[in-house]
Write a protein that holds these residues in place. Structure first.
Motif, short mmCIF file in Angstrom:
data_model
loop_
_atom_site.label_atom_id
_atom_site.label_comp_id
_atom_site.label_asym_id
_atom_site.label_seq_id
_atom_site.Cartn_x
_atom_site.Cartn_y
_atom_site.Cartn_z
N LEU A 398 0.83 -1.20 0.00
CA LEU A 398 0.00 0.00 0.00
C LEU A 398 0.87 1.25 0.00
O LEU A 398 1.87 1.35 0.71
N THR A 399 0.41 2.21 -0.81
CA THR A 399 1.08 3.51 -0.91
C THR A 399 0.00 4.58 -0.92
O THR A 399 -1.21 4.28 -0.94
N SER A 400 0.42 5.81 -0.96
CA SER A 400 -0.55 6.91 -1.02
C SER A 400 -1.37 6.87 -2.30
O SER A 400 -2.46 7.45 -2.35
N SER A 401 -0.91 6.18 -3.33
CA SER A 401 -1.63 6.15 -4.60
C SER A 401 -2.66 5.03 -4.69
O SER A 401 -3.58 5.10 -5.52
N ASN A 402 -2.53 3.99 -3.86
CA ASN A 402 -3.50 2.89 -3.95
C ASN A 402 -4.24 2.60 -2.65
O ASN A 402 -5.10 1.72 -2.60
N ALA A 403 -3.91 3.32 -1.59
CA ALA A 403 -4.52 3.03 -0.28
C ALA A 403 -6.02 3.33 -0.28
O ALA A 403 -6.79 2.59 0.35
#
Length: 453
Positions: A398-403
């Motif tokens: 998970l990252t800020s782009s897919n969370a």
């Protein structure tokens, strides 16, 4: 698939003492308030204690009025779950006797001139708010209960008023809503914008917090079994803080949400069904669960897109939440909309509907941490839900782009058909266009109109 009911929700089911005669008498009168604002002020000579709310109310009158506010809140709650779920593509209602579940809620437009469908989810919440205000006004004249008990009643009434106002703004969104509604008969409150409505909701919850903290050890009335564990001013406060956390997340106030969650009943990765529930019953004069139907013959169907959306467990089965909450049966079609999935969430007409559960609190904490850029903490809560509730594999990517994608997926299946959450969530994230269009010409409404009358 085999019908399955999550055990803790089944255990919460109760016929409940909400069917007590004095409470029912008040609830029926409160129903009239939704049709005529002055109904509550017409003396009821068969039940003169109601008129006592305008004087020095007795303890029994206060108790009946307090439960009456909850009764009035309950009137629209199940219908809200069903209707908002239809718009958010959680469910259908393929009722052949009323095509508007499709023609209005899915195809549109929403008819602001009708008390049902396009004009719905407005009168009943305001009736509950009106009755909460009457109860609050009565506390200024009450001499037969203690000051601490009066504070407890105030905290309870303002919390339920905030809940009802949240249901109104969830449905009407940028159309706004009236907030200064405690006016003399004949004076109409102006409609204010969405931000002002949320300000009032937050204020009510914060004021209620102070009242509950001064409310002593017990309410001067008995709450139904859906509030077990939350039936004293101190424990009810944790319910109030859970609602405050939901509101703070909706407003993007993520640090404030984490503070409220710390004061709520949140338990880390356990007790997912612990929470507050709306009771229903089948006793004479009580209200059965309006969204319970026999899965074999139900008009209310799970949206068919859910099966394709559900992720796969390591063993090859679909997400456990999908398997536990839906049941495959004979397909039903209404106006080219078809589903062969019904719900098993509510086992009987006495099954309670969640108002807020610990599983949602964990998801709210994950969302708050995503908003604050704390992805590892959000991933921990999301993985708890994925593995312990959904039976899915852990995610480490998970990252800020897919969370947010992961959050929306889990909110969809964790909160399915219990609060209309999917529509509200996708709208909050600016993703209504991601909801499925089943038949050409269908639309995903973005808000309810203000009722024309």
């Amino acid at each position: 698939m085999t019908p399955y009911l999550r055990p803790s929700i089944s255990a919460a089911r109760s016929t409940t003492h909400m069917a007590a005669r004095s409470f029912l008498t008040l609830a029926l009168l409160l129903l009239l308030t939704g049709c005529s604002e002055d109904a509550l002020f017409v003396p009821d000579f068969n039940n003169p204690s109601l008129e006592d709310l305008q004087g020095d109310p007795s303890p029994s009158t206060i108790a009946s009025a307090a439960i009456g506010v909850l009764f009035t809140t309950r009137i629209d709650f199940g219908d809200y779950v069903r209707d908002v779920g239809i718009i958010g593509r959680e469910n259908y209602d393929l009722d052949g006797s009323d095509p508007r579940f499709v023609t209005e809620l899915i195809v549109g437009p929403l008819d602001a001139g009708s008390r049902a469908f396009g004009g719905d989810h407005f009168y009943e919440p305001y009736a509950a708010i009106r009755n909460a205000n009457v109860l609050l006004d009565a506390m200024d004249r009450a001499t037969q209960i203690t000051d601490a008990q009066k504070e407890a009643v105030r905290g309870y009434a303002k919390t339920l008023a905030a809940l009802n106002l949240l249901l109104v703004i969830n449905t009407h969104d940028v159309n706004g809503a009236p907030i200064d509604v405690n006016l003399p008969i004949g004076e109409l409150a102006p409609i204010v914008g969405k931000d002002a409505v949320f300000d009032r909701i937050a204020t009510l919850l914060e004021e209620a917090r102070g009242h509950l903290q001064a409310g002593g050890d017990a309410f001067p009335f008995t709450l139904p079994s859906g509030f077990d564990g939350f039936d004293t001013p101190g424990t009810f406060l944790s319910f109030n803080r859970a609602l405050a956390a939901r509101v703070a997340v909706y407003r993007g106030n993520f640090a404030e949400a984490l503070t409220a969650l710390n004061e709520s009943f949140l338990v880390a990765c356990a007790d997912f069904d612990r929470g507050v529930y709306m009771n229903y019953g089948t006793a004479s004069g009580d209200l059965p669960n309006p969204i319970f139907e026999d899965p074999a013959t139900s008009d209310i169907r799970a949206h068919p897109s859910l099966e394709a959306l559900a992720q796969t467990q390591p063993g090859g089965e679909l997400d456990r939440r999908f398997l536990e909450k839906t049941f495959e049966t004979a397909p039903k079609t209404q106006q080219d909309h078809t589903s062969d999935l019904t719900f098993t969430i509510y086992e009987t007409a006495e099954s309670p509907i969640p108002i807020i559960r610990n599983e949602e609190l964990l998801l709210l904490r994950a969302e708050a941490n995503i908003g604050l850029g704390n992805i590892p903490a959000a991933q921990e809560d999301l993985n708890c839900i994925r593995t312990q509730v959904g039976g899915l594999a852990t995610r480490t990517d998970l990252t800020s782009s897919n969370a947010v994608d992961e959050l929306l997926y889990n909110r969809t299946f964790s909160l399915l058909f219990e609060g209309g959450h999917r529509w509200v969530d996708y709208r909050r994230q600016g993703r209504l266009e991601d909801l499925p269009i089943d038949v050409p010409g269908d639309v995903v409404h973005d808000r309810y109109p203000i009722p024309r009358d």
